[in-house]
Write a protein that holds these residues in place. Structure first.
Motif, PDB file in Angstrom:
ATOM      1  N   GLU A   1     -43.523  33.656  29.893  1.00  0.00           N
ATOM      2  CA  GLU A   1     -44.314  33.659  31.065  1.00  0.00           C
ATOM      3  C   GLU A   1     -44.893  35.025  31.139  1.00  0.00           C
ATOM      4  O   GLU A   1     -45.892  35.012  31.597  1.00  0.00           O
ATOM      5  N   ALA A   2     -44.355  36.040  30.689  1.00  0.00           N
ATOM      6  CA  ALA A   2     -44.944  37.458  30.836  1.00  0.00           C
ATOM      7  C   ALA A   2     -46.232  37.365  29.871  1.00  0.00           C
ATOM      8  O   ALA A   2     -47.098  38.216  30.466  1.00  0.00           O
ATOM      9  N   THR A   3     -45.924  37.150  28.748  1.00  0.00           N
ATOM     10  CA  THR A   3     -47.194  36.937  27.994  1.00  0.00           C
ATOM     11  C   THR A   3     -48.383  36.366  28.496  1.00  0.00           C
ATOM     12  O   THR A   3     -49.479  36.710  28.499  1.00  0.00           O
ATOM     13  N   GLY A   4     -48.086  35.103  29.361  1.00  0.00           N
ATOM     14  CA  GLY A   4     -48.868  34.203  29.911  1.00  0.00           C
ATOM     15  C   GLY A   4     -49.646  35.085  30.992  1.00  0.00           C
ATOM     16  O   GLY A   4     -50.971  34.883  31.264  1.00  0.00           O
ATOM     17  N   VAL A   5     -48.939  35.893  31.811  1.00  0.00           N
ATOM     18  CA  VAL A   5     -49.311  36.583  32.987  1.00  0.00           C
ATOM     19  C   VAL A   5     -50.585  37.725  32.270  1.00  0.00           C
ATOM     20  O   VAL A   5     -51.533  37.920  32.684  1.00  0.00           O
ATOM     21  N   ASP A   6     -50.207  38.255  31.028  1.00  0.00           N
ATOM     22  CA  ASP A   6     -51.092  39.094  30.622  1.00  0.00           C
ATOM     23  C   ASP A   6     -52.227  38.586  30.115  1.00  0.00           C
ATOM     24  O   ASP A   6     -53.374  38.847  30.289  1.00  0.00           O
ATOM     25  N   PHE A   7     -52.102  37.459  29.217  1.00  0.00           N
ATOM     26  CA  PHE A   7     -53.138  36.586  28.742  1.00  0.00           C
ATOM     27  C   PHE A   7     -54.086  36.086  29.738  1.00  0.00           C
ATOM     28  O   PHE A   7     -55.214  36.086  29.598  1.00  0.00           O
TER      29      PHE A   7
ATOM     30  N   GLY B   1     -54.682  37.181  33.185  1.00  0.00           N
ATOM     31  CA  GLY B   1     -55.585  38.146  33.369  1.00  0.00           C
ATOM     32  C   GLY B   1     -56.648  38.736  32.717  1.00  0.00           C
ATOM     33  O   GLY B   1     -57.884  39.071  33.119  1.00  0.00           O
ATOM     34  N   ARG B   2     -56.572  38.752  31.387  1.00  0.00           N
ATOM     35  CA  ARG B   2     -57.660  39.201  30.412  1.00  0.00           C
ATOM     36  C   ARG B   2     -58.575  38.127  30.557  1.00  0.00           C
ATOM     37  O   ARG B   2     -59.860  38.152  30.353  1.00  0.00           O
ATOM     38  N   LEU B   3     -58.170  36.642  30.088  1.00  0.00           N
ATOM     39  CA  LEU B   3     -59.285  35.535  30.261  1.00  0.00           C
ATOM     40  C   LEU B   3     -59.882  35.391  31.324  1.00  0.00           C
ATOM     41  O   LEU B   3     -61.099  35.214  31.447  1.00  0.00           O
ATOM     42  N   ALA B   4     -59.278  35.935  32.627  1.00  0.00           N
ATOM     43  CA  ALA B   4     -59.878  35.737  33.746  1.00  0.00           C
ATOM     44  C   ALA B   4     -61.284  36.633  33.847  1.00  0.00           C
ATOM     45  O   ALA B   4     -62.098  36.303  34.382  1.00  0.00           O
ATOM     46  N   GLU B   5     -60.916  38.021  33.265  1.00  0.00           N
ATOM     47  CA  GLU B   5     -61.934  38.918  33.168  1.00  0.00           C
ATOM     48  C   GLU B   5     -63.120  38.553  32.203  1.00  0.00           C
ATOM     49  O   GLU B   5     -64.285  38.868  32.475  1.00  0.00           O
ATOM     50  N   ALA B   6     -62.834  37.778  31.314  1.00  0.00           N
ATOM     51  CA  ALA B   6     -63.876  37.127  30.363  1.00  0.00           C
ATOM     52  C   ALA B   6     -64.641  36.097  30.853  1.00  0.00           C
ATOM     53  O   ALA B   6     -65.543  35.500  30.241  1.00  0.00           O
TER      54      ALA B   6
ATOM     55  N   PRO C   1     -49.650  40.864  23.025  1.00  0.00           N
ATOM     56  CA  PRO C   1     -50.635  40.307  23.794  1.00  0.00           C
ATOM     57  C   PRO C   1     -51.470  39.199  22.910  1.00  0.00           C
ATOM     58  O   PRO C   1     -51.716  39.536  21.562  1.00  0.00           O
ATOM     59  N   VAL C   2     -51.872  38.131  23.303  1.00  0.00           N
ATOM     60  CA  VAL C   2     -52.398  37.191  22.792  1.00  0.00           C
ATOM     61  C   VAL C   2     -53.863  37.673  22.459  1.00  0.00           C
ATOM     62  O   VAL C   2     -54.451  37.927  23.408  1.00  0.00           O
ATOM     63  N   GLN C   3     -54.444  37.547  21.410  1.00  0.00           N
ATOM     64  CA  GLN C   3     -55.831  37.899  21.192  1.00  0.00           C
ATOM     65  C   GLN C   3     -56.651  36.763  21.038  1.00  0.00           C
ATOM     66  O   GLN C   3     -56.384  35.553  20.445  1.00  0.00           O
ATOM     67  N   PHE C   4     -57.811  36.874  21.598  1.00  0.00           N
ATOM     68  CA  PHE C   4     -58.910  35.879  21.572  1.00  0.00           C
ATOM     69  C   PHE C   4     -60.336  36.469  21.259  1.00  0.00           C
ATOM     70  O   PHE C   4     -60.498  37.596  21.811  1.00  0.00           O
ATOM     71  N   HIS C   5     -61.090  35.725  20.537  1.00  0.00           N
ATOM     72  CA  HIS C   5     -62.333  36.359  20.226  1.00  0.00           C
ATOM     73  C   HIS C   5     -63.681  36.116  21.198  1.00  0.00           C
ATOM     74  O   HIS C   5     -64.619  36.792  21.069  1.00  0.00           O
ATOM     75  N   SER C   6     -63.239  34.797  21.789  1.00  0.00           N
ATOM     76  CA  SER C   6     -64.366  34.370  23.012  1.00  0.00           C
ATOM     77  C   SER C   6     -63.753  33.644  23.885  1.00  0.00           C
ATOM     78  O   SER C   6     -62.448  33.201  23.934  1.00  0.00           O
ATOM     79  N   PHE C   7     -64.385  33.688  24.961  1.00  0.00           N
ATOM     80  CA  PHE C   7     -63.713  32.932  26.016  1.00  0.00           C
ATOM     81  C   PHE C   7     -63.423  31.461  25.738  1.00  0.00           C
ATOM     82  O   PHE C   7     -62.218  31.230  26.201  1.00  0.00           O
ATOM     83  N   ARG C   8     -64.171  30.776  25.226  1.00  0.00           N
ATOM     84  CA  ARG C   8     -63.820  29.373  24.609  1.00  0.00           C
ATOM     85  C   ARG C   8     -62.642  29.452  23.828  1.00  0.00           C
ATOM     86  O   ARG C   8     -61.886  28.496  23.930  1.00  0.00           O
TER      87      ARG C   8
ATOM     88  N   LEU D   1     -59.623  29.805  25.979  1.00  0.00           N
ATOM     89  CA  LEU D   1     -59.293  28.536  26.794  1.00  0.00           C
ATOM     90  C   LEU D   1     -58.753  27.399  25.752  1.00  0.00           C
ATOM     91  O   LEU D   1     -57.789  26.705  26.341  1.00  0.00           O
ATOM     92  N   GLN D   2     -59.088  27.386  24.384  1.00  0.00           N
ATOM     93  CA  GLN D   2     -58.602  26.420  23.527  1.00  0.00           C
ATOM     94  C   GLN D   2     -57.069  26.650  23.211  1.00  0.00           C
ATOM     95  O   GLN D   2     -56.114  25.934  23.289  1.00  0.00           O
ATOM     96  N   MET D   3     -56.875  28.257  23.214  1.00  0.00           N
ATOM     97  CA  MET D   3     -55.464  28.378  22.886  1.00  0.00           C
ATOM     98  C   MET D   3     -54.637  28.151  24.128  1.00  0.00           C
ATOM     99  O   MET D   3     -53.331  27.844  24.121  1.00  0.00           O
ATOM    100  N   ALA D   4     -55.056  28.541  25.303  1.00  0.00           N
ATOM    101  CA  ALA D   4     -54.488  28.388  26.496  1.00  0.00           C
ATOM    102  C   ALA D   4     -54.182  27.015  26.641  1.00  0.00           C
ATOM    103  O   ALA D   4     -52.760  26.557  26.968  1.00  0.00           O
TER     104      ALA D   4
END
Length: 150
Positions: A33-39, A41-46, A88-95, A98-101
């Protein structure tokens, strides 16, 4: 095996001596859940739209609430604060994010649902009910966002 408990583990929980398996699963939930909070937050920025950003921040708040519930449960069962580190979960694009989430939310839904169904301890069932129901709501919301990008 995850969040499944047999009758011996249930008897230990009922007698005030939680199993190490239960403690480890709760600590894994705290970390997740802590990882999700971080993830989130960063996904929302993108996020490409204000509505998507708002939806992701709402999900982030739910993840934070789950983190607090699991942290409190861990502390109640062990007498100590949970100690963990997130990666931190790394993602290269917003899409891609979302798929990872989406996949993660469905996995968490199944994990918490199974725990909820397999335990007889009403206190634990109550604690896991909210994340169990929130995770499927998150998956639906994320799926809608991903579909709207097509």
């Amino acid at each position: 095996m995850g969040l499944y408990y047999d009758d011996q583990q249930y008897r230990q929980m009922s007698q005030g001596t939680p199993s190490s398996s239960l403690i480890n699963d709760i600590l894994d939930s705290v970390k997740g859940e802590a990882t999700g909070v971080d993830f989130y937050g960063r996904l929302a920025e993108a996020a490409p739209t204000p509505q998507m950003r708002e939806d992701l921040l709402r999900i982030r708040q739910d993840e934070h609430d789950h983190f607090q519930m699991f942290s409190q449960l861990y502390t109640q069962l062990t007498g100590t604060q949970p100690v963990f580190q997130i990666t931190p979960v790394q993602f290269h694009s917003f899409r891609q994010g979302l798929q990872m989430a989406y996949r993660d939310e469905l996995e968490d839904y199944e994990k918490y649902r199974n725990f909820y169904l397999m335990t007889h301890d009403q206190t634990l069932r109550d604690i896991f009910f909210r994340p169990f129901s929130d995770e499927i709501k998150h998956a639906v919301r994320i799926g809608f966002m991903e579909t709207s990008l097509r």
